[in-house]
Design an enzyme around this catalytic site. Structure first.
Site, short mmCIF file in Angstrom:
data_model
loop_
_atom_site.label_atom_id
_atom_site.label_comp_id
_atom_site.label_asym_id
_atom_site.label_seq_id
_atom_site.Cartn_x
_atom_site.Cartn_y
_atom_site.Cartn_z
N ASP A 163 0.73 -1.34 0.03
CA ASP A 163 0.07 0.05 -0.22
C ASP A 163 0.87 1.36 -0.17
OD1 ASP A 163 -2.34 -1.26 -0.06
OD2 ASP A 163 -2.50 -1.51 2.00
N HIS A 180 -1.84 -8.77 -3.25
CA HIS A 180 -2.46 -7.47 -2.84
C HIS A 180 -1.09 -6.43 -2.76
CE1 HIS A 180 -4.93 -5.06 -0.14
NE2 HIS A 180 -3.77 -4.39 0.46
N ASP A 240 -6.39 -17.13 -3.08
CA ASP A 240 -5.67 -16.12 -3.86
C ASP A 240 -6.58 -14.91 -4.40
OD1 ASP A 240 -3.81 -14.89 -5.46
OD2 ASP A 240 -3.70 -16.28 -6.86
N GLU A 256 -0.61 -10.10 0.90
CA GLU A 256 0.11 -8.98 0.84
C GLU A 256 1.73 -9.35 0.98
OE1 GLU A 256 -0.92 -5.67 3.23
OE2 GLU A 256 0.07 -4.36 2.08
#
Ligand SMILES: *[C@@H]1O[C@H](CO)[C@@H](O)[C@H](O)[C@H]1NC(C)=O
Ligand SMILES: *[C@@H]1O[C@H](CO)[C@@H](O)[C@H](O)[C@H]1NC(C)=O
Ligand SMILES: *[C@@H]1O[C@H](CO)[C@@H](O)[C@H](O)[C@H]1NC(C)=O
Length: 463
Positions: A107, A381, A427, A436
């Protein structure tokens, strides 16, 4: 986001990155000394590394690529076609260049605390296994990645650049004087990277400073009353970005195993406590030892937490491979686990079992290292990997998060969180618990794979 705490005064800055800079600087000095020596005379290694295992070479070449994916700042010789420059203005409001460094995970955040752990583990891997990495041409990429982080961490320090060895020493004194966890100063980071205490960081920092400087006061620190207070002797702990105790115990075993001449009796006894505890950690990991931990999947993977499950087995395996090579180098035939003996080869087998699990030898028959093997996660992710390069949405692309298509960009080298205790894996892009990747995961898998490249002893001295 930019850098955490950027609106705070300078003293807060100092505090957050304190231990980070101490440790990273200490290892950076050690590395520099070692490589200066390496280039000025014949290498001091006990012999050239043996035959390389192709599987681990391929996996290592995959794993090191994730650092390029995670770089912040103005990219140089960018090898990731879908990455561009970012965060160029970080630090500009306080007139320092904090554009570099690496994002922690999927992120796009930069956190100094885990970033320092990443840099330290990468450094440790380079110190122990630099020669092996060099044989497969991964030393330079690893050093480049490390420098990308240390440039940032050193810029994070607001005072003028003085000689790094002074820098680290002064910071250590500061941290030691104003003892408290960094989360007390920066409570906002708790939900992301909570620190459970500072004692382990003080011992970890002092251990590295001792290796870097050979200054006896650091050895006295870890073997004296502070060691007694924070060492948690006899109790194995899990090694992680939060708790570095087991790492400090293994690192100080190095001193006990290799060069304890000249140490006082107190120091010898203190170092033995670290070594004993390091061996208790190892005994917990070996699957058939009397004190084997039950925190394992049926398939034999060390399994401690649902979030980012692979971090503990891989960090544990890294310690085991390092310890097994210390045994080889110091000609320590065996360690004892409640009376049973284990050889360096037994430790190596354990480390291999964890790496092999990650690389596909598991019930899902799936590699958890993206880009390695035939089957690996396709919905990682990760913002950069999941948004097409020509998207006009900027970062606000929830439609990409929710898309049912695999990621348009492959985050090669990402080690994802990993399986549930029952060894299944979902997944799905919104499954950040399992899917992640983190930058510190990359450091530990790179360290582990470097150690597995070939059977060999490590260098006796970092200096
Ligand atoms: C962070 O860790 C401290 C010390 O273990 C604990 O008291 C605190 O509740 C934790 N905070 C969060 C948000 O988990
Ligand atoms: C495996 O464990 C997860 C998490 O506890 C659970 O959601 C899932 O249903 C389990 N799968 C099977 C096949 O038992
Ligand atoms: C996550 O995505 C999957 C589809 O890939 C969907 O079935 C699930 O409901 C989503 N979960 C959440 C919490 O959004």
């Amino acid at each position: 986001m930019g850098v955490n705490g950027k609106k705070k005064g300078c003293w807060i800055w100092l505090f957050i990155i304190l231990i980070a800079v101490v440790v990273v600087t200490a290892v950076a000095i050690t590395i520099k000394k070692k490589y200066d020596e390496y280039h000025s005379k014949a290498p001091s290694v006990p012999g050239p590394p043996g035959a390389i295992t192709k599987k681990y070479e391929d996996a290592l070449k995959t794993a090191t690529q994730f650092f390029n994916v995670q770089k912040s700042g103005k990219l140089v010789n960018n090898k990731v076609p879908w990455r561009g420059d970012s965060a160029l203005k970080d630090g500009s409001e306080v007139d320092v260049d904090l554009s570099k460094g690496m994002y922690d995970a999927g992120d796009n955040m930069k956190f100094n605390f885990p970033m320092a752990f990443t840099a330290t583990i990468l450094s440790w891997a380079i110190l122990e296994y630099g020669d092996q990495m060099n044989v497969v041409k991964q030393l330079e990429p690893a050093q480049d990645s490390l420098k990308w982080i240390t440039d940032y961490l050193i810029n994070s320090h607001p005072s003028e650049n003085v000689l790094y060895i002074q820098h680290a020493g002064q910071l250590f004194t500061f941290a030691n004087t104003y003892r408290r966890s960094y989360i007390v100063s920066i409570p906002e980071v708790q939900t992301y990277y909570n620190s459970t205490g500072y004692g382990d960081e003080l011992l970890w920092a002092a251990s590295w400073l001792y290796h870097a400087t050979k200054d006896m006061s650091y050895l006295e620190f870890v073997t004296g009353k502070d060691g007694q207070q924070f060492g948690n002797f006899g109790n194995p702990t899990w090694f992680s970005w939060d708790n570095k105790l087991a790492g400090a115990q293994v690192l100080l075993s190095r001193v006990n195993l290799f060069d304890d001449e000249g140490d006082s009796m107190d120091e010898k006894l203190g170092l033995q406590m670290y070594r004993k505890t390091a061996e208790a950690v190892i005994c917990g990991l070996l699957p058939d030892s009397p004190s084997a931990t039950s925190s394992r999947t049926d398939g034999g993977l060390i399994w401690v937490s649902e979030w980012n499950a692979l971090q503990h087995p891989v960090a544990s395996a890294f310690l085991a491979i390092v310890y097994s090579d210390y045994m080889l180098t110091s000609q320590t035939v065996s360690i004892y686990c409640s009376g049973k003996t284990y050889t360096a080869a037994n430790l190596r087998d354990f480390a291999k079992s964890q790496a092999d699990y990650v690389l596909g030898d598991n019930p899902m028959k799936m590699s958890y290292l993206v880009g390695y093997g035939d089957k690996y996660p396709e919905y990682v992710h990760h913002r950069g990997a999941s948004i097409p390069t020509d998207a006009k949405t900027g970062c606000k692309g929830f439609k990409w998060l929710e898309s049912t298509e695999p990621n348009p960009n492959v985050a090669v080298g990402a080690m994802v969180g990993g399986p549930f205790l029952n060894e299944t894996y979902i997944d799905s892009r919104n499954n950040s618990m399992q899917g992640e990747p983190t930058t510190y995961n990359s450091a530990i898998i790179v360290g582990l794979l470097s150690g597995l490249l070939t059977t060999s002893s490590v260098v006796k001295s970092f200096a």
